[in-house]
Design an enzyme around this catalytic site. Structure first.
Site, PDB file in Angstrom:
ATOM      1  N   THR A 273     -20.918  57.377 -30.168  1.00  0.00           N
ATOM      2  CA  THR A 273     -20.807  56.917 -31.549  1.00  0.00           C
ATOM      3  C   THR A 273     -19.770  55.806 -31.636  1.00  0.00           C
ATOM      4  O   THR A 273     -18.820  55.759 -30.868  1.00  0.00           O
ATOM      5  CB  THR A 273     -20.388  58.049 -32.491  1.00  0.00           C
ATOM      6  N   GLU A 274     -19.951  54.941 -32.609  1.00  0.00           N
ATOM      7  CA  GLU A 274     -18.973  53.889 -32.901  1.00  0.00           C
ATOM      8  C   GLU A 274     -18.830  53.783 -34.413  1.00  0.00           C
ATOM      9  O   GLU A 274     -19.694  53.251 -35.106  1.00  0.00           O
ATOM     10  CB  GLU A 274     -19.404  52.549 -32.304  1.00  0.00           C
ATOM     11  N   VAL A 275     -17.736  54.327 -34.923  1.00  0.00           N
ATOM     12  CA  VAL A 275     -17.399  54.255 -36.337  1.00  0.00           C
ATOM     13  C   VAL A 275     -16.536  53.018 -36.573  1.00  0.00           C
ATOM     14  O   VAL A 275     -15.757  52.627 -35.698  1.00  0.00           O
ATOM     15  CB  VAL A 275     -16.645  55.542 -36.758  1.00  0.00           C
TER      16      VAL A 275
END
Length: 309
Positions: A273-275
């Site tokens: 994931t990349e927030v």
């Protein structure tokens, strides 16, 4: 910061040596407390989970226990769902999203799956709000046997007995404005290369595995997260951080070849994931919620998917 403005440490075009690394390390200041923020939160879960150490890091007298949190009634006949956070210590929602998932949903899968969560892989970097460990090594390019990163080596050893049993591995990360203002310039300086500016995407995105793409799995995670926060659009070149977008909010990396955390186990379903916490459209709590939504969607998809034949 650009190619005409040299990084504050080192000589342009010359990789760092021990002196430059020592100078860089001397400038890293503790800015938050791993014990208060992470160990205390893990300790509050002891009645509901099995908590065990998988190693210790000792950096100039600073000792950091490495902890894993497991399903209390672990069953060898059930698939393993692995969640890792804090590989890059500065990526705050990776750590706190993992802890929030454990607190609110970690017990939801009893009798269906074993859940294994490592909330903070890199505690020294968590305290300094940095990407590297004190040796100026990025753990997330070094998840392999004989790793020079103590953080990566410890996690590889922890997971080695589970190879072939992990069905899903989700690694929780962030892409921040400081990637472009500090960490990528520092990387270029460390390696004696010119810094070439890039773009930071505004929103959430995922990194699939080039060697084992699972587009339906990625899409299920994206759809769940879109209910919590916005998904990053591709740039004018159809890319996200320099990689072609293969589906809305999804790019691909060769996880194992690059030594990335999500490539450790050989799991069928993997994603990173990349927030984007620096977005004016996202709050810190929203970032944590996005990580939790991604984990829950990933586990739900893996549990519902038909077994491989």
């Amino acid at each position: 910061m650009n190619q005409q403005t040299p990084y504050a440490i080192g000589t342009p075009g010359k990789p760092w040596g021990a002196a430059e690394i020592a100078t860089w390390r001397s400038r890293q200041v503790k800015r938050r407390d791993f014990g208060q923020d992470v160990l205390r939160a893990i300790d509050s879960l002891r009645e509901r989970f099995d908590i065990s150490g998988y190693g210790k890091l000792d950096y100039d007298g600073e000792r950091f226990p490495l902890l894993a949190v497991r399903t209390l009634d672990w069953r060898d006949d059930l698939p393993v769902m692995l969640v890792t956070g804090g590989v890059h210590g500065y990526e705050t929602s990776g750590v706190h999203g993992a802890l929030q998932f454990l607190r609110d949903h970690g017990g939801d899968y009893a009798g269906r799956a074993n859940v294994l969560v490592v909330p903070c892989v890199s505690p020294w970097a968590y305290e300094r709000i940095h990407r590297w460990n004190p040796d100026a090594i990025d753990p997330n390019r070094n998840f392999r046997e004989g790793s020079p990163s103590g953080e990566a080596a410890a996690l590889v050893n922890l997971l080695a007995p589970l190879h072939g049993r992990v069905l899903m591995h989700i690694d929780l990360h962030e892409t921040t404005d400081s990637d472009e203002s500090e960490f990528r310039p520092a990387l270029a300086a460390r390696d004696g290369k010119p810094f070439e500016p890039g773009e930071i995407p505004d929103g959430f995105y995922l990194v699939d595995d080039t060697e084992n793409p699972q587009p339906a799995f990625q899409q299920a995670v994206i759809e769940a997260v879109a209910k919590v926060t916005h998904i990053a659009p591709a740039d004018a070149r159809g890319e996200i951080i320099g990689s072609p977008q293969v589906a809305p909010g999804v790019i691909e990396y060769a996880l194992k070849a690059l030594g990335l955390c999500a490539g450790i186990t050989g799991a069928r379903y993997t994603t990173t994931t990349e927030v984007y916490p620096d977005s004016p459209r996202a709050t810190p709590q929203q970032c944590n919620d996005a990580q939790v939504a991604a984990v829950r969607a990933a586990i739900a998809y893996a549990l519902a998917a038909p077994a491989m034949t």
